[in-house]
Structure formats: C-alpha cells, structure tokens
Design an enzyme around this catalytic site. Sequence first.
Site, PDB file in Angstrom:
ATOM      1  CG  HIS A  39       4.542  -5.196   1.132  1.00 46.94           C
ATOM      2  ND1 HIS A  39       4.500  -3.973   1.762  1.00 46.94           N
ATOM      3  CD2 HIS A  39       3.251  -5.528   0.879  1.00 46.94           C
ATOM      4  CE1 HIS A  39       3.253  -3.598   1.918  1.00 46.94           C
ATOM      5  NE2 HIS A  39       2.463  -4.515   1.388  1.00 46.94           N
ATOM      6  CD  GLU A  52       1.355  -7.470  -1.460  1.00 47.97           C
ATOM      7  OE1 GLU A  52       0.195  -7.087  -1.226  1.00 47.97           O
ATOM      8  OE2 GLU A  52       2.258  -6.692  -1.829  1.00 47.97           O
ATOM      9  CG  ASP A  76      -1.093  -4.032  -3.712  1.00 44.67           C
ATOM     10  OD1 ASP A  76      -1.638  -4.628  -2.775  1.00 44.67           O
ATOM     11  OD2 ASP A  76       0.051  -3.533  -3.648  1.00 44.67           O
ATOM     12  CG  HIS A 124      -1.164  -0.077  -2.220  1.00 46.45           C
ATOM     13  ND1 HIS A 124      -1.682   1.009  -1.540  1.00 46.45           N
ATOM     14  CD2 HIS A 124      -1.241  -1.128  -1.369  1.00 46.45           C
ATOM     15  CE1 HIS A 124      -2.055   0.632  -0.328  1.00 46.45           C
ATOM     16  NE2 HIS A 124      -1.804  -0.659  -0.192  1.00 46.45           N
ATOM     17  CD  GLU A 141      -3.656  -6.371  -0.518  1.00 43.77           C
ATOM     18  OE1 GLU A 141      -4.368  -5.571   0.123  1.00 43.77           O
ATOM     19  OE2 GLU A 141      -2.470  -6.609  -0.234  1.00 43.77           O
TER      20      GLU A 141
END
Length: 258
Positions: free
Chosen positions: A18, A45, A47, A60, A121
Amino acid sequence: MNMASASEITSRLLIAAHRGWKSAYPENTLLAFKEALRPGVDMLEFDLRLSKDRTVVVIHDETVDRTTNGSGRVGDLTLEELKRLDAGGWFGKEYEGLKIPTLEELCVLLADYPDVLLNVEIKPSPDGIEAADAAVAILREYGYLPRCFFTSFDAAIVTHLYDTYGLRTQGFPGEQMSNYVEGPEGTMSKMWAVGISMKLLTPQLVRELQDAGLKAWCYCPDTARQVYYALGCGAELLTVNDLLPALEIRKTITGGAG
C-alpha cells in the site's frame, strides 16, 4: 461465521504493498516502492493526481502538507514546484531529500520487475477523469496495461475506465463511493474487484461478492491477527502497510510457495 479453513486458502494469495512499504518508508516515494519489491510482493498500489501543468504525479493527499515540507493543493503546483519539495523528511531525518515521483519515473523503476502487478488508484478530484486518461496513455506506452488494475473511490472514474478502455477495475462497497449507481447495470457491473476495509470485512460479504462474480480484496491487515482474519474470511488479495506479517503467514501456509 463460517471462516475458511487453511486448506481452502489459495496458495496464490496476492499481497499488495500500500503506497509502497508504507509502514517502513515515506509513502509513495520511489524508495518505498523499491524496498517493497525486495521481499517479493505481488502488487504495488499507488495514488495518482495531476499537477498544475498536467503531469501525472504519485501522491495520495489532495495537498502536499502531510507528506512534504510544503503546503498547498497538488493541482495548484507545477511539476517544477512539486519537485522542489522534500517528500521524505516528514517520515524521518534519514529520508530527507526524497522527491514526489512522476508516474513516468515509477514506470522506469518497474521495468526491472515485469511480473509485478499494479494497482493504480486515481484520486477523486474535478480532473480525475483527465488524470485517468493521462495515466492510461503513459502505462500503455510502457506496455504495462495488461498488469494493471485501476481503482477509485469515485464511481464515475471506475465507469469511465471500464467503458472507455475495458480495463480491470477495483471499486468499493457502494456507501464508500461517490457517484455510485445502483442496479444490475450500475457501478458494480463495471468492477472486477471490490476493496473491503478491515472494518467491513466479513465472510458473508466476501461470499456475496464472489457469488456476484467479483474478486474480494481487502485493506489493510497489518498484524498477524488481522491477516489470519482476512484469510479466514476468504479475501483473495491483501493490501498492506506492513508487509512482514502477511508475507510470513503466506510462507507458513503455503510451505514457502509465493
């Protein structure tokens, strides 16, 4: 609760890092991604947002305040301005000097890891669909689209990525998403997987999703107890901040197999 037995837990359980190895390194930096790849995670993962001059950057928050020494909205700062910021010192003095990466810089790093999957994401924002289109173009240029899954808490972005490009998408339970559309042809029909927080994760929810033909993924089981609970519920992918509990338990369950 009808938890799954150890024999029912697939040896192909996937572990995703993450924002990189978030618990040990400054999140969403190239260092955090590089270190997460060393112990053998299956997926990264990360962002994405757009800078003021429309560069896709890996960060993020809507602002740079929490994870850099600067302040202001990401979308109000040019790439040059973003690159002047220290994206590591907030986490620890030894990480001072780390920078906010661009998606292209992350793509260059990933060239040495062709088997690693990518959970991309797209953060909800007024220019979220523009960011999604720009990200798809870059990832296609690098030949990475076949290993990508695209995620958003904005159902309009998920729908756009599915309808326009036919890409694999991850959404979330409807109450957590903006612009969510109910019904058989609604948002759920655009999803390949559903991300479930540890607060919402139950064996019943996992079964409901799987019965609907969806993958049941979860976030963020960061202790051994949480990992065992997630596995018992039948989660097929664990997105974690701390990689070690999940990696060690998977090794134990699978006899060393990844």
